[in-house]
Design a protein around this motif. Structure first.
Motif, PDB file in Angstrom:
ATOM      1  N   ASP A  30       0.927  -0.953   0.216  1.00 30.04           N
ATOM      2  CA  ASP A  30       0.060  -0.041   0.010  1.00 30.04           C
ATOM      3  C   ASP A  30       0.864   1.106   0.145  1.00 30.04           C
ATOM      4  O   ASP A  30       1.435   1.704   0.903  1.00 30.04           O
ATOM      5  CB  ASP A  30      -0.940   0.182   1.224  1.00 30.04           C
ATOM      6  N   LEU A  31       1.225   1.647  -1.023  1.00 26.88           N
ATOM      7  CA  LEU A  31       2.299   2.616  -1.407  1.00 26.88           C
ATOM      8  C   LEU A  31       1.757   3.976  -0.610  1.00 26.88           C
ATOM      9  O   LEU A  31       2.565   4.666   0.055  1.00 26.88           O
ATOM     10  CB  LEU A  31       2.698   3.129  -2.912  1.00 26.88           C
ATOM     11  N   ALA A  32       0.580   4.443  -0.709  1.00 29.28           N
ATOM     12  CA  ALA A  32       0.109   5.622   0.038  1.00 29.28           C
ATOM     13  C   ALA A  32       0.140   5.522   1.559  1.00 29.28           C
ATOM     14  O   ALA A  32       0.628   6.537   2.075  1.00 29.28           O
ATOM     15  CB  ALA A  32      -1.327   5.834  -0.279  1.00 29.28           C
ATOM     16  N   GLU A  33       0.168   4.238   1.957  1.00 30.88           N
ATOM     17  CA  GLU A  33       0.371   4.176   3.508  1.00 30.88           C
ATOM     18  C   GLU A  33       1.621   4.059   3.671  1.00 30.88           C
ATOM     19  O   GLU A  33       2.166   4.531   5.175  1.00 30.88           O
ATOM     20  CB  GLU A  33      -0.099   2.773   3.840  1.00 30.88           C
ATOM     21  N   VAL A  34       2.512   3.719   3.018  1.00 29.09           N
ATOM     22  CA  VAL A  34       4.222   3.800   3.410  1.00 29.09           C
ATOM     23  C   VAL A  34       4.447   5.156   3.265  1.00 29.09           C
ATOM     24  O   VAL A  34       5.182   5.454   4.385  1.00 29.09           O
ATOM     25  CB  VAL A  34       4.901   2.629   2.102  1.00 29.09           C
ATOM     26  N   ILE A  35       4.015   5.979   2.675  1.00 25.73           N
ATOM     27  CA  ILE A  35       4.442   7.249   2.575  1.00 25.73           C
ATOM     28  C   ILE A  35       3.760   7.948   3.738  1.00 25.73           C
ATOM     29  O   ILE A  35       4.443   8.902   4.466  1.00 25.73           O
ATOM     30  CB  ILE A  35       3.981   8.097   1.372  1.00 25.73           C
ATOM     31  N   ARG A  36       2.556   7.624   4.214  1.00 24.65           N
ATOM     32  CA  ARG A  36       1.923   8.263   5.393  1.00 24.65           C
ATOM     33  C   ARG A  36       2.592   7.901   6.532  1.00 24.65           C
ATOM     34  O   ARG A  36       2.878   8.697   7.491  1.00 24.65           O
ATOM     35  CB  ARG A  36       0.362   7.900   5.208  1.00 24.65           C
ATOM     36  N   GLN A  37       3.203   6.691   6.594  1.00 23.09           N
ATOM     37  CA  GLN A  37       3.825   6.334   7.746  1.00 23.09           C
ATOM     38  C   GLN A  37       5.272   6.856   7.960  1.00 23.09           C
ATOM     39  O   GLN A  37       5.551   7.332   9.093  1.00 23.09           O
ATOM     40  CB  GLN A  37       4.206   4.799   7.796  1.00 23.09           C
ATOM     41  N   LEU A  38       5.790   7.230   6.736  1.00 17.96           N
ATOM     42  CA  LEU A  38       7.087   8.131   6.926  1.00 17.96           C
ATOM     43  C   LEU A  38       6.793   9.557   7.114  1.00 17.96           C
ATOM     44  O   LEU A  38       7.880  10.326   7.680  1.00 17.96           O
ATOM     45  CB  LEU A  38       7.874   7.764   5.562  1.00 17.96           C
ATOM     46  N   GLY A  39       5.947   9.868   6.709  1.00 19.09           N
ATOM     47  CA  GLY A  39       5.410  11.415   6.760  1.00 19.09           C
ATOM     48  C   GLY A  39       5.759  12.166   5.552  1.00 19.09           C
ATOM     49  O   GLY A  39       4.926  13.086   5.090  1.00 19.09           O
ATOM     50  N   PHE A  40       6.940  11.893   4.868  1.00 18.48           N
ATOM     51  CA  PHE A  40       7.147  12.455   3.613  1.00 18.48           C
ATOM     52  C   PHE A  40       8.593  11.591   2.903  1.00 18.48           C
ATOM     53  O   PHE A  40       8.869  10.933   3.689  1.00 18.48           O
ATOM     54  CB  PHE A  40       7.793  13.870   3.680  1.00 18.48           C
TER      55      PHE A  40
END
Length: 395
Positions: A30-40
């Motif tokens: 889930d690419l959007a979730e990966v970015i969300r977890q990192l913050g940016f």
């Protein structure tokens, strides 16, 4: 209040877990979730093997491939692009919290000392009108020239105008083609539900600080301030003072057995209880990876000294041009200098260094070779070429 003591091993596990480098990087993506977890995710222009942002995302899940990020940009609009420490992709739902960054950077880039010369407001208006009439345009659509002596950081008028409007939030990145940025009116890029839901500045600061600490796991006031780079030290210090009842004072053990007296979120004890030993996978990390980017934090927690030498003159480099840290479990075991040769389909190993006191076994070498093959496949490189001796093997 008695400080909660966090051992160095717990600190390393907490940091890797918070940054998505604890689990084996496989499974559904889930690419959007990966970015969300990192913050940016920081963007970078250099394509050494692959560009940094692709490598960072692949390190969290190796089912990632380069075209996937473009789909989030131009198709799904689930990320937007703006400035943290550098140009970055940020989850679109964070847009309403970014109004203070637009204001801060817009004010900075409108000053007369920015890029050495003041902005010409007539040119700003004319450029914005062209974009309004013609649709998304890149800097290549304009041909204004620098007048007079070319000074350090000087930019042609159209580039200064585009940058200013992008920093101020008047223009947004519509998409990229071969990594060239295309600018469009923000109202045509950012969905109304995010663009029209800006909150007040105090709420933005609170959100930024809470979410920085959540992704750090633990941190000092400086760590919190630097995470998004969207506030100054005074604002971060004021937030910490005002939120003492929501923070847990912790004593974090460093790699050299010193104690850092800093802060953690209220759920820190729950995080510690649920910690699992990180995957023993040997990973090739990017120099711009969030776990590597803060060199001081990296050395404090892991005892790993690293610097980025891409812009260091060759004669002054200690290691090499583009050198990748090697993470195995919760330990940095070495570094490797790689280069991608896309025309020949080769991943070239120029140099490899093991860390002091690291035993370079045949098993570790096999793990590295397997990861090199996986990394090469991300870039479409199917052959690993060693232009150096393999690290000293020990039985």
């Amino acid at each position: 209040m008695t400080k909660l003591r966090i051992s160095n091993r717990q600190a390393r596990w907490l940091w890797l877990d918070a940054q998505g480098l604890s689990e084996t990087p496989t499974g559904p993506l889930d690419l959007a979730e990966v970015i969300r977890q990192l913050g940016f995710v920081q963007l970078d222009t250099i394509q050494n093997v692959v560009r940094a942002h692709h490598h960072i995302l692949w390190s969290r899940n190796q089912n990632y491939r380069e075209p996937m990020l473009d789909k989030l940009y131009a198709g799904q609009r689930t990320v937007f692009e703006h400035f943290t420490h550098d140009a970055s992709v940020i989850p679109i739902e964070f847009y309403s919290k970014w109004s203070r960054q637009f204001r801060r950077l817009g004010e900075r880039t409108s000053r007369s000392d920015w890029y050495k010369h003041p902005l010409n407001q007539k040119e700003v208006v004319a450029i914005k009108q062209r974009i309004a009439d013609e649709g998304p345009l890149s800097t290549h659509a304009f041909d204004t020239k620098i007048e007079g002596k070319k000074e350090m950081w000087a930019r042609p008028p159209h580039k200064k105008a585009l940058d200013h409007m992008w920093y101020a939030g008047e223009l947004s990145t519509s998409h990229r083609e071969n990594f060239v940025k295309y600018y469009d009116l923000t109202e045509r890029v950012i969905p109304d539900q995010y663009r029209n839901s800006a909150s007040d500045d105090d709420s933005n600061i609170d959100w930024l600080c809470r979410n920085a600490l959540d992704r750090l796991g633990f941190g000092s006031q400086g760590d919190i301030q630097r995470f998004w780079a969207a506030m100054d030290a005074k604002e971060a210090n004021a937030w910490v003072k005002e939120n003492q009842d929501r923070l847990v004072p912790v004593s974090v053990e460093t790699s050299d057995r010193q104690a850092l007296h800093i802060h953690a979120n209220h759920d820190i004890e729950h995080r510690i209880r649920r910690l699992k030993k990180p995957s023993s996978r040997l990973r090739i990390l990017n120099p711009f990876d969030p776990v590597v980017r803060d060199r001081d934090r990296l050395q404090r927690l892991f005892g790993f000294e690293y610097r980025n030498e891409m812009f260091v003159p060759p004669a002054k480099r200690k290691w090499g041009y583009y050198v990748y840290p090697l993470l195995e479990g919760d330990r940095f075991v070495g570094r490797v200098e790689l280069k991608g040769g896309r025309k020949a389909g080769q991943l070239i190993v120029h140099n490899i260094w093991q860390e002091p006191k690291v035993r370079w076994s045949r098993k570790r070498q096999e793990k590295l070779e397997a990861e090199l093959q996986r990394f090469g496949r991300l870039a479409g490189l199917h052959e690993t070429v060693w232009n150096c001796a393999i690290a000293t093997l020990q039985s």
